[in-house]
Design a protein around this motif. Structure first.
Motif, short mmCIF file in Angstrom:
data_model
loop_
_atom_site.label_atom_id
_atom_site.label_comp_id
_atom_site.label_asym_id
_atom_site.label_seq_id
_atom_site.Cartn_x
_atom_site.Cartn_y
_atom_site.Cartn_z
N LEU A 199 -0.66 -3.66 0.70
CA LEU A 199 -0.98 -2.26 0.09
C LEU A 199 0.32 -1.30 0.50
N LEU A 200 0.72 -1.97 1.49
CA LEU A 200 1.98 -1.63 2.15
C LEU A 200 2.72 -2.18 1.98
N LEU A 201 2.84 -3.64 1.46
CA LEU A 201 3.84 -3.61 1.00
C LEU A 201 4.75 -3.76 -0.95
N ALA A 202 3.07 -3.19 -1.39
CA ALA A 202 3.23 -2.17 -2.61
C ALA A 202 3.96 -1.49 -2.22
N CYS A 203 4.11 -0.77 -1.31
CA CYS A 203 4.05 0.69 -1.09
C CYS A 203 5.94 1.08 -0.91
N SER A 249 -7.36 -16.86 11.56
CA SER A 249 -6.46 -15.63 12.08
C SER A 249 -6.40 -14.69 11.83
N THR A 250 -6.42 -13.94 10.08
CA THR A 250 -6.26 -13.36 9.72
C THR A 250 -7.91 -12.10 9.33
N PRO A 251 -8.06 -11.17 10.05
CA PRO A 251 -9.00 -10.40 10.38
C PRO A 251 -8.74 -9.87 8.05
N ARG A 252 -10.17 -9.63 7.93
CA ARG A 252 -10.36 -9.45 6.41
C ARG A 252 -9.85 -7.96 6.10
N GLY A 253 -9.85 -7.23 6.78
CA GLY A 253 -9.90 -6.11 6.37
C GLY A 253 -8.17 -5.25 6.39
N THR A 254 -7.12 -6.54 7.29
CA THR A 254 -6.14 -6.58 6.84
C THR A 254 -5.66 -6.35 5.73
N GLU A 255 -6.00 -7.50 5.12
CA GLU A 255 -5.60 -7.60 4.10
C GLU A 255 -5.16 -7.07 2.62
#
Length: 160
Positions: free
Chosen positions: A18-22, A7-13
């Motif tokens: 990156l958002l979690l890292a930020c 259910s997860t698109p590849r681009g959001t992976e």
């Protein structure tokens, strides 16, 4: 290492990592900043930021081992979605927290400051001590995993 749930698109992976890292990164930067005040007690060797570099390196190595050896070996023990989320968090911790805890720019700045304030010897000593100790620690953690477990009967390090 793992494929995203259907259910997860590849681009959001990558975006999610990156958002979690930020979000996690300021913790590493803040910790290094606070710890660096202890360097005033040891003027010829930035001991406390040296320890930050070692801790971040060890954590990154452990995350690498977890992602490449432990998670694949335990495949099937958790759901695909849980394994995917765990992989995202481990990558974000390695990229964000460890990356800010052990920044190359701070390391270069410390080497330059030692060169200006102390001696050339102190600058070289800090550089060599940092790089050598991180490589030794890396080898100590990764060498046991370099043996193929399928080739061993008695565990890592014993070739049959």
């Amino acid at each position: 290492p793992t494929t995203p749930p259907p259910s997860t698109p590849r681009g959001t992976e990558r975006t999610r990592v990156l958002l979690l890292a930020c979000v996690i990164a300021p913790l590493g930067a803040w910790m290094r900043y606070i710890v660096s005040f202890g360097n005033k007690n040891v003027p010829n060797f930035p001991l406390y930021t040296y320890l930050c570099n070692l801790v971040a390196s060890v954590l990154s190595i452990l995350i690498y081992v977890a992602l490449t050896k432990v998670l694949p070996a335990s495949a099937g023990s958790m759901s695909v979605a849980a394994e995917y989320r765990l992989t995202e968090w481990l990558l974000a911790i390695s990229l964000g927290f460890c990356g800010c805890l052990s920044t190359v720019s701070s390391f270069v700045n410390e080497v330059a400051q030692l060169w200006q304030k102390a001696t050339l010897y102190d600058s070289y000593f800090y550089t060599i001590a940092t790089l050598l100790s991180i490589h030794v620690i890396c080898l100590a953690f990764l060498l046991p995993f370099s043996v193929h477990y399928s080739d061993c009967e008695a565990g890592p390090g014993v070739v049959s």
